[in-house]
Design a protein around this motif. Structure first.
Motif, PDB file in Angstrom:
ATOM      1  N   GLY A  66     -20.684 -11.649 -15.965  1.00 16.74           N
ATOM      2  CA  GLY A  66     -20.453 -13.092 -16.423  1.00 16.74           C
ATOM      3  C   GLY A  66     -19.749 -13.245 -17.683  1.00 16.74           C
ATOM      4  N   SER A  67     -19.451 -12.090 -18.222  1.00 18.54           N
ATOM      5  CA  SER A  67     -18.716 -12.515 -19.519  1.00 18.54           C
ATOM      6  C   SER A  67     -17.186 -12.457 -19.317  1.00 18.54           C
ATOM      7  CB  SER A  67     -18.768 -10.966 -20.500  1.00 18.54           C
ATOM      8  OG  SER A  67     -18.116  -9.730 -19.701  1.00 18.54           O
ATOM      9  N   GLU A  68     -16.424 -12.869 -20.283  1.00 18.06           N
ATOM     10  CA  GLU A  68     -15.342 -12.997 -20.261  1.00 18.06           C
ATOM     11  C   GLU A  68     -14.565 -11.683 -20.064  1.00 18.06           C
ATOM     12  OE1 GLU A  68     -11.662 -15.019 -19.764  1.00 18.06           O
ATOM     13  OE2 GLU A  68     -13.524 -16.177 -20.003  1.00 18.06           O
ATOM     14  N   ARG A  69     -15.102 -10.701 -20.740  1.00 14.54           N
ATOM     15  CA  ARG A  69     -14.358  -9.337 -20.600  1.00 14.54           C
ATOM     16  C   ARG A  69     -14.220  -8.956 -19.123  1.00 14.54           C
ATOM     17  NH1 ARG A  69     -13.261  -6.904 -25.714  1.00 14.54           N
ATOM     18  NH2 ARG A  69     -13.755  -8.647 -27.334  1.00 14.54           N
ATOM     19  N   ALA A  70     -15.492  -9.363 -18.558  1.00 14.26           N
ATOM     20  CA  ALA A  70     -15.577  -8.786 -17.167  1.00 14.26           C
ATOM     21  C   ALA A  70     -14.492  -9.731 -16.167  1.00 14.26           C
ATOM     22  CB  ALA A  70     -16.983  -8.989 -16.381  1.00 14.26           C
ATOM     23  N   LEU A  71     -14.360 -10.573 -16.529  1.00 16.35           N
ATOM     24  CA  LEU A  71     -13.454 -11.800 -15.784  1.00 16.35           C
ATOM     25  C   LEU A  71     -11.719 -11.235 -15.976  1.00 16.35           C
ATOM     26  CD1 LEU A  71     -14.510 -15.223 -15.989  1.00 16.35           C
ATOM     27  CD2 LEU A  71     -14.949 -13.736 -14.436  1.00 16.35           C
ATOM     28  N   ASP A  72     -11.598 -10.301 -17.276  1.00 13.02           N
ATOM     29  CA  ASP A  72     -10.261  -9.801 -17.478  1.00 13.02           C
ATOM     30  C   ASP A  72     -10.085  -8.876 -16.182  1.00 13.02           C
ATOM     31  OD1 ASP A  72     -10.005 -11.206 -19.860  1.00 13.02           O
ATOM     32  OD2 ASP A  72     -10.722  -9.292 -21.177  1.00 13.02           O
ATOM     33  N   ALA A  73     -11.278  -8.025 -15.968  1.00  9.68           N
ATOM     34  CA  ALA A  73     -11.026  -6.966 -14.940  1.00  9.68           C
ATOM     35  C   ALA A  73     -10.563  -7.407 -13.506  1.00  9.68           C
ATOM     36  CB  ALA A  73     -12.365  -6.048 -14.680  1.00  9.68           C
ATOM     37  N   VAL A  74     -11.422  -9.025 -13.344  1.00 12.40           N
ATOM     38  CA  VAL A  74     -11.241  -9.587 -12.197  1.00 12.40           C
ATOM     39  C   VAL A  74      -9.715 -10.081 -12.041  1.00 12.40           C
ATOM     40  CG1 VAL A  74     -11.521 -11.535 -10.832  1.00 12.40           C
ATOM     41  CG2 VAL A  74     -13.515 -10.295 -11.745  1.00 12.40           C
ATOM     42  N   ARG A  75      -9.238 -10.738 -13.185  1.00  9.57           N
ATOM     43  CA  ARG A  75      -7.785 -11.152 -13.251  1.00  9.57           C
ATOM     44  C   ARG A  75      -6.942  -9.985 -12.898  1.00  9.57           C
ATOM     45  NH1 ARG A  75     -10.331 -13.628 -17.628  1.00  9.57           N
ATOM     46  NH2 ARG A  75     -10.819 -16.002 -17.150  1.00  9.57           N
ATOM     47  N   HIS A  76      -7.137  -8.647 -13.558  1.00  3.27           N
ATOM     48  CA  HIS A  76      -6.314  -7.433 -13.292  1.00  3.27           C
ATOM     49  C   HIS A  76      -6.147  -7.066 -11.709  1.00  3.27           C
ATOM     50  CE1 HIS A  76      -4.167  -3.935 -14.476  1.00  3.27           C
ATOM     51  NE2 HIS A  76      -4.918  -3.283 -13.615  1.00  3.27           N
ATOM     52  N   ALA A  77      -7.299  -7.013 -11.066  1.00  5.62           N
ATOM     53  CA  ALA A  77      -7.657  -6.806  -9.959  1.00  5.62           C
ATOM     54  C   ALA A  77      -6.699  -7.785  -8.848  1.00  5.62           C
ATOM     55  CB  ALA A  77      -9.051  -6.843  -9.427  1.00  5.62           C
ATOM     56  N   LEU A  78      -6.788  -8.848  -9.090  1.00  4.87           N
ATOM     57  CA  LEU A  78      -6.095 -10.096  -8.482  1.00  4.87           C
ATOM     58  C   LEU A  78      -4.632  -9.988  -8.940  1.00  4.87           C
ATOM     59  CD1 LEU A  78      -8.532 -13.045  -8.927  1.00  4.87           C
ATOM     60  CD2 LEU A  78      -7.991 -11.699  -6.790  1.00  4.87           C
ATOM     61  N   ARG A  79      -4.249  -9.610  -9.950  1.00  3.66           N
ATOM     62  CA  ARG A  79      -2.811  -9.349 -10.221  1.00  3.66           C
ATOM     63  C   ARG A  79      -2.362  -8.204  -9.375  1.00  3.66           C
ATOM     64  NH1 ARG A  79      -3.009  -8.438 -15.609  1.00  3.66           N
ATOM     65  NH2 ARG A  79      -3.649 -10.314 -15.828  1.00  3.66           N
ATOM     66  N   LEU A  80      -3.036  -7.035  -9.393  1.00  2.00           N
ATOM     67  CA  LEU A  80      -2.490  -5.910  -8.492  1.00  2.00           C
ATOM     68  C   LEU A  80      -2.238  -6.463  -6.960  1.00  2.00           C
ATOM     69  CD1 LEU A  80      -4.707  -3.052  -9.840  1.00  2.00           C
ATOM     70  CD2 LEU A  80      -2.380  -3.382 -10.258  1.00  2.00           C
ATOM     71  N   LYS A  81      -3.330  -7.009  -6.512  1.00  2.00           N
ATOM     72  CA  LYS A  81      -3.092  -7.672  -5.218  1.00  2.00           C
ATOM     73  C   LYS A  81      -2.055  -8.550  -4.953  1.00  2.00           C
ATOM     74  CE  LYS A  81      -5.054  -8.403  -1.128  1.00  2.00           C
ATOM     75  NZ  LYS A  81      -5.243  -7.403  -0.069  1.00  2.00           N
ATOM     76  N   ARG A  82      -1.737  -9.491  -5.916  1.00  2.00           N
ATOM     77  CA  ARG A  82      -0.658 -10.256  -5.753  1.00  2.00           C
ATOM     78  C   ARG A  82       0.868  -9.614  -5.831  1.00  2.00           C
ATOM     79  NH1 ARG A  82      -2.837 -13.474  -9.819  1.00  2.00           N
ATOM     80  NH2 ARG A  82      -1.531 -12.527 -11.326  1.00  2.00           N
ATOM     81  N   GLU A  83       0.776  -8.489  -6.525  1.00  6.67           N
ATOM     82  CA  GLU A  83       1.790  -7.757  -6.805  1.00  6.67           C
ATOM     83  C   GLU A  83       1.852  -6.830  -5.457  1.00  6.67           C
ATOM     84  OE1 GLU A  83       1.428  -5.933 -10.590  1.00  6.67           O
ATOM     85  OE2 GLU A  83       2.067  -7.680 -11.496  1.00  6.67           O
ATOM     86  N   GLY A  84       1.028  -6.687  -4.505  1.00  3.47           N
ATOM     87  CA  GLY A  84       1.435  -5.847  -3.203  1.00  3.47           C
ATOM     88  C   GLY A  84       0.216  -4.912  -2.868  1.00  3.47           C
ATOM     89  N   LEU A  85      -0.600  -4.571  -4.018  1.00  5.20           N
ATOM     90  CA  LEU A  85      -1.610  -3.582  -3.453  1.00  5.20           C
ATOM     91  C   LEU A  85      -2.537  -4.155  -2.336  1.00  5.20           C
ATOM     92  CD1 LEU A  85      -2.758  -0.809  -4.493  1.00  5.20           C
ATOM     93  CD2 LEU A  85      -4.410  -2.288  -5.640  1.00  5.20           C
ATOM     94  N   ASN A  86      -2.464  -3.210  -1.497  1.00  4.31           N
ATOM     95  CA  ASN A  86      -3.154  -3.173  -0.234  1.00  4.31           C
ATOM     96  C   ASN A  86      -4.698  -2.599  -0.464  1.00  4.31           C
ATOM     97  OD1 ASN A  86      -4.101  -3.473   2.272  1.00  4.31           O
ATOM     98  ND2 ASN A  86      -3.256  -1.867   3.122  1.00  4.31           N
ATOM     99  N   ALA A  87      -5.383  -3.670  -0.705  1.00  2.04           N
ATOM    100  CA  ALA A  87      -6.948  -3.271  -1.326  1.00  2.04           C
ATOM    101  C   ALA A  87      -7.846  -4.188  -0.724  1.00  2.04           C
ATOM    102  CB  ALA A  87      -6.837  -3.058  -2.842  1.00  2.04           C
ATOM    103  N   THR A  88      -8.971  -3.848  -0.553  1.00  2.00           N
ATOM    104  CA  THR A  88     -10.117  -4.779  -0.410  1.00  2.00           C
ATOM    105  C   THR A  88     -11.273  -4.622  -1.548  1.00  2.00           C
ATOM    106  OG1 THR A  88     -11.509  -2.977   0.456  1.00  2.00           O
ATOM    107  CG2 THR A  88     -10.179  -4.592   1.924  1.00  2.00           C
ATOM    108  N   PHE A  89     -11.827  -5.634  -2.126  1.00  2.00           N
ATOM    109  CA  PHE A  89     -12.416  -5.719  -3.162  1.00  2.00           C
ATOM    110  C   PHE A  89     -14.084  -5.885  -2.983  1.00  2.00           C
ATOM    111  CE2 PHE A  89      -8.392  -6.905  -4.148  1.00  2.00           C
ATOM    112  CZ  PHE A  89      -7.930  -6.159  -5.090  1.00  2.00           C
ATOM    113  N   VAL A  90     -14.966  -5.099  -3.780  1.00  2.00           N
ATOM    114  CA  VAL A  90     -16.372  -5.460  -4.030  1.00  2.00           C
ATOM    115  C   VAL A  90     -16.844  -5.959  -5.454  1.00  2.00           C
ATOM    116  CG1 VAL A  90     -18.631  -4.486  -3.775  1.00  2.00           C
ATOM    117  CG2 VAL A  90     -16.782  -3.544  -2.305  1.00  2.00           C
ATOM    118  N   LEU A  91     -17.216  -7.198  -5.581  1.00  3.69           N
ATOM    119  CA  LEU A  91     -17.564  -7.628  -6.625  1.00  3.69           C
ATOM    120  C   LEU A  91     -19.219  -7.154  -7.029  1.00  3.69           C
ATOM    121  CD1 LEU A  91     -16.177 -11.214  -6.729  1.00  3.69           C
ATOM    122  CD2 LEU A  91     -15.152  -9.146  -7.849  1.00  3.69           C
ATOM    123  N   ALA A  92     -19.544  -6.620  -8.138  1.00  4.34           N
ATOM    124  CA  ALA A  92     -20.836  -6.083  -8.176  1.00  4.34           C
ATOM    125  C   ALA A  92     -21.329  -6.542  -9.547  1.00  4.34           C
ATOM    126  CB  ALA A  92     -21.022  -4.599  -7.962  1.00  4.34           C
TER     127      ALA A  92
END
Length: 148
Positions: free
Chosen positions: A9-35
């Motif tokens: 729930g912290s802003e720093r955790a959302l930094d990791a979410v934004r990074h993961a989404l950036r990787l996906k936008r840039e073409g990474l073929n991945a699935t994600f588990v939010l935990a």
């Protein structure tokens, strides 16, 4: 590739979410588990709660709130995800989740909403980094991260 993205729930955790989404936008073929991981129930809480179902509902509600921001970012990006709510020691539980769910990597924020105990004895991110059997990416917070 399956990636575990722990959030609290912290802003720093959302930094990791934004990074993961950036990787996906840039073409990474991945699935994600939010935990997210809730602290274990203590004897005092067990004595006050009328039954185990109440404790489970409360823990689930707190876990769901911790996931809300991350889920909103994934939904806005139209990227599907799984969700997991664990209980116990955060670092150990995250490592166990990654193993149980056959994740290939973990992306997490550098710090979150940890307790004083985390400050004194090492952060969750450091403990996950040392215990995980898969690659771990720790995302450092910068003020511009929130804009991306």
């Amino acid at each position: 590739m399956k990636i575990l993205v722990p959030v609290d729930g912290s802003e720093r955790a959302l930094d990791a979410v934004r990074h993961a989404l950036r990787l996906k936008r840039e073409g990474l073929n991945a699935t994600f588990v939010l935990a997210t991981v809730q602290e274990p129930t203590y004897l005092y809480e067990l004595m006050l709660a009328p039954d185990a179902d109440v404790l489970e509902r409360v823990s689930g509600a707190v876990g769901s709130r911790a996931l809300e921001g991350a889920e909103a970012l994934f939904n806005a990006a139209d990227v599907s995800f799984e969700r997991e709510i664990g209980s116990g020691d955060p670092a150990q539980t995250l490592v166990e989740l990654a193993e149980r769910l056959a994740c290939d990597a973990i992306i997490l924020g550098s710090r979150g909403l940890g307790t004083l105990r985390g400050t004194l004895f090492g952060s969750v991110s450091q403990a996950v980094l040392h215990a995980a059997k898969v690659p771990v990416t720790i995302i450092r917070h910068t003020e511009s991260d929130a804009a991306n």
